[in-house]
Design an enzyme around this catalytic site. Sequence first.
Site, PDB file in Angstrom:
ATOM      1  N   GLU A 120       0.846  -1.195   0.000  1.00 17.87           N
ATOM      2  CA  GLU A 120       0.000   0.000   0.000  1.00 17.87           C
ATOM      3  C   GLU A 120       0.875   1.237   0.000  1.00 17.87           C
ATOM      4  O   GLU A 120       2.104   1.147   0.154  1.00 17.87           O
ATOM      5  CB  GLU A 120      -0.939   0.001   1.209  1.00 17.87           C
ATOM      6  CG  GLU A 120      -2.025  -1.051   1.095  1.00 17.87           C
ATOM      7  CD  GLU A 120      -3.107  -0.893   2.143  1.00 17.87           C
ATOM      8  OE1 GLU A 120      -3.720   0.175   2.207  1.00 17.87           O
ATOM      9  OE2 GLU A 120      -3.325  -1.845   2.897  1.00 17.87           O
ATOM     10  N   HIS A 248      -8.967   9.820   4.385  1.00 16.47           N
ATOM     11  CA  HIS A 248      -8.648   8.817   3.359  1.00 16.47           C
ATOM     12  C   HIS A 248      -8.918   9.459   2.011  1.00 16.47           C
ATOM     13  O   HIS A 248      -9.983  10.052   1.804  1.00 16.47           O
ATOM     14  CB  HIS A 248      -9.506   7.561   3.532  1.00 16.47           C
ATOM     15  CG  HIS A 248      -8.955   6.406   2.751  1.00 16.47           C
ATOM     16  ND1 HIS A 248      -9.037   6.332   1.386  1.00 16.47           N
ATOM     17  CD2 HIS A 248      -8.284   5.308   3.149  1.00 16.47           C
ATOM     18  CE1 HIS A 248      -8.446   5.225   0.980  1.00 16.47           C
ATOM     19  NE2 HIS A 248      -7.978   4.583   2.039  1.00 16.47           N
ATOM     20  N   ARG A 294      -0.964   9.399   2.537  1.00 15.98           N
ATOM     21  CA  ARG A 294      -2.383   9.750   2.459  1.00 15.98           C
ATOM     22  C   ARG A 294      -2.671  11.241   2.533  1.00 15.98           C
ATOM     23  O   ARG A 294      -3.514  11.748   1.806  1.00 15.98           O
ATOM     24  CB  ARG A 294      -3.115   9.099   3.625  1.00 15.98           C
ATOM     25  CG  ARG A 294      -3.372   7.690   3.371  1.00 15.98           C
ATOM     26  CD  ARG A 294      -4.217   7.083   4.422  1.00 15.98           C
ATOM     27  NE  ARG A 294      -4.379   5.702   4.001  1.00 15.98           N
ATOM     28  CZ  ARG A 294      -4.840   4.736   4.751  1.00 15.98           C
ATOM     29  NH1 ARG A 294      -5.191   4.996   5.993  1.00 15.98           N
ATOM     30  NH2 ARG A 294      -4.961   3.525   4.293  1.00 15.98           N
ATOM     31  N   HIS A 355     -11.109   9.646   8.195  1.00 13.39           N
ATOM     32  CA  HIS A 355     -10.887   8.196   8.229  1.00 13.39           C
ATOM     33  C   HIS A 355     -10.341   7.696   9.559  1.00 13.39           C
ATOM     34  O   HIS A 355     -10.795   6.685  10.083  1.00 13.39           O
ATOM     35  CB  HIS A 355      -9.903   7.865   7.104  1.00 13.39           C
ATOM     36  CG  HIS A 355      -9.670   6.410   6.899  1.00 13.39           C
ATOM     37  ND1 HIS A 355     -10.699   5.518   6.682  1.00 13.39           N
ATOM     38  CD2 HIS A 355      -8.523   5.672   6.869  1.00 13.39           C
ATOM     39  CE1 HIS A 355     -10.187   4.294   6.521  1.00 13.39           C
ATOM     40  NE2 HIS A 355      -8.876   4.364   6.653  1.00 13.39           N
ATOM     41  N   ARG A 390      -0.764   8.469   9.798  1.00  8.12           N
ATOM     42  CA  ARG A 390      -0.655   7.013   9.943  1.00  8.12           C
ATOM     43  C   ARG A 390      -0.234   6.339   8.636  1.00  8.12           C
ATOM     44  O   ARG A 390      -0.763   6.651   7.570  1.00  8.12           O
ATOM     45  CB  ARG A 390      -2.013   6.469  10.371  1.00  8.12           C
ATOM     46  CG  ARG A 390      -2.083   4.966  10.475  1.00  8.12           C
ATOM     47  CD  ARG A 390      -3.491   4.543  10.819  1.00  8.12           C
ATOM     48  NE  ARG A 390      -4.387   4.736   9.716  1.00  8.12           N
ATOM     49  CZ  ARG A 390      -5.071   3.764   9.112  1.00  8.12           C
ATOM     50  NH1 ARG A 390      -4.956   2.533   9.523  1.00  8.12           N
ATOM     51  NH2 ARG A 390      -5.887   4.035   8.117  1.00  8.12           N
TER      52      ARG A 390
END
Length: 523
Positions: A120, A248, A294, A355, A390
């Site tokens: 990811e 997100h 992100r 998110h 994160r």
Amino acid sequence: MKNDKKYYCDVLVIGSGIAGLSAAITAAEQGFDVILVNKEASLEESNTRYAQGGIVSRGHDDSPQLLIDDIMEAGDGISNLEAVTILASEGPSLVEDVLVKKSGVPFSRSETGEFEYAREASHSRRRILHYMDMTGKAVEEALLEKAKETDRIRLFKNSTAIDLLTIPHHSTNPLSLYREPQCIGAYVLNNEEEKIEMIFSLYTVLAAGGLGRIYLHTTNPPCATGDGFAMAHRAGTRLINMEYIQFHPTSLFHKDADGFLISEATRGEGARLTTKDHTPFMDSYSPHGDLAPRDEVSRAIYEEMIKRGDAYVYLDLASYTTIDIKKRFPAIYEKCHSVGIDILTEPIPVVPSAHYSCGGVQADTWGRTSLKNLYAVGEVSATGIHGANRLASTSLLEGLVWGVRAARDIADHFDGERPYKESEIPPWQPPEKEEEVDPALIQQDWLSITSTMWNYVGIIRTVKRLERGTADLRYLKHRIDDFYRKAHLSPMVLNLRSGIQTALIVAEAAFSNRNSKGTHYII
Ligand SMILES: Cc1cc2nc3c(=O)[nH]c(=O)nc-3n(C[C@H](O)[C@H](O)[C@H](O)COP(=O)(O)OP(=O)(O)OC[C@H]3O[C@@H](n4cnc5c(N)ncnc54)[C@H](O)[C@@H]3O)c2cc1C
């Protein structure tokens, strides 16, 4: 609202996501009597249940140091190295032990039977274990099954924790003022019987998850109203990093999608973000292109939307991936198909959504908080792992590792003493005359909270917006507090009270930090 029941346990766990279940199962293994409460009608209901991408483990050409480096980089320099090191070194073996061996989570495997590792955004290696694109469901079901099989765990659904029971605050004994403040359980609303019960515990593990629902657009399910942050705050526990809300980048833009998340793993498999005229744009925002962290991707999308006056951008799997899309992302395929989008042939309209809360109740490397006998684990906690942002797929792992560690720490320090007489702790005092609640007022208050947070405490913040946002939220909180004191208590009322308090905590934290870092971007 009569309140007659009292329960007793060694360990009370609030929340049945990955963090709460890991803590409960481990505590029971250590011989403790555990009560676990979830406010929802289904014990499965949690953020965990909706996680798609997966859980970080250790890939083939991987090492703890490589994971540490990736997490530290994503956290934008303020992650807590000690906690990150624990996560990277203990995490993969706990995934194997607790999730695979003890609970039987059926992570996806290749044809040769090897685990299939996904990649990811911002991960330097393929190291993410997943169950197709329904990892959270598989993890939640397996852990819950394990908890149900365990005699020492009593599972209470439809049970909304209202407040942590603490001394001296809840004690009628004036001498308790001289004791160290500590948590001794919680007042809990039995949603079905409409009664407020007391659960006395020697240790309490707060695992109440996130706060996405305080924003207009969110990937989080309805349970994520920020209750844990608000309860801990009211009990005087220290919260940190609350300004760092991760958005997100890609949730499905459709009126019937309710923030449905399109996993970052799609970009890990080659999908690209494009404007509405099908032009990829991430290369002009970050050297990592579509796999940038992100926060950078969310801001880039937001900027493209503002610049062009568009309500969404596209995420294109059809033109750019070479995988079997339907096999790798069946839930995404199904959801998009259900609203008329065929992701095998057309791009998906997406927008960023609130998110994840990187901050929370400050917890040390064992989950201990600043309030004695209260632990915080999972998303409600802030171990410092996520710093200002994160790294994808690290939160399930953090919930697992800290859930286990909290229970082990309880076992190491357990002395079985109740430092108060039960008669000193009065039952819940309802108002003399309870007022019936008008749902229209609650709905309107939620609209005010979520739109204030979205517009003034959102992806791009300014001092002016934050000033306005905090003032509006303070006024609203004042009104909701007043309403709460007189209201007939119900989950709806309790969620609203938590929502406004947590929203204000986030807004005030954002207002008092003028430095842009990670997810907190202020101009
Ligand atoms: C759509 C989506 C996709 C995600 N994908 C990933 C991913 O692929 N990988 C990853 O690592 N992370 C992912 N995340 C984040 C991750 O799912 C969460 O951070 C994690 O599951 C949090 O676990 P938790 O146990 O701390 O909280 P949760 O799983 O949210 O559980 C909290 C529990 O507390 C209960 N609760 C709340 N308030 C009360 C109260 N007052 N009284 C009683 N019970 C209460 C809730 O009902 C719930 O059961 C995703 C999140 C979402 C929303």
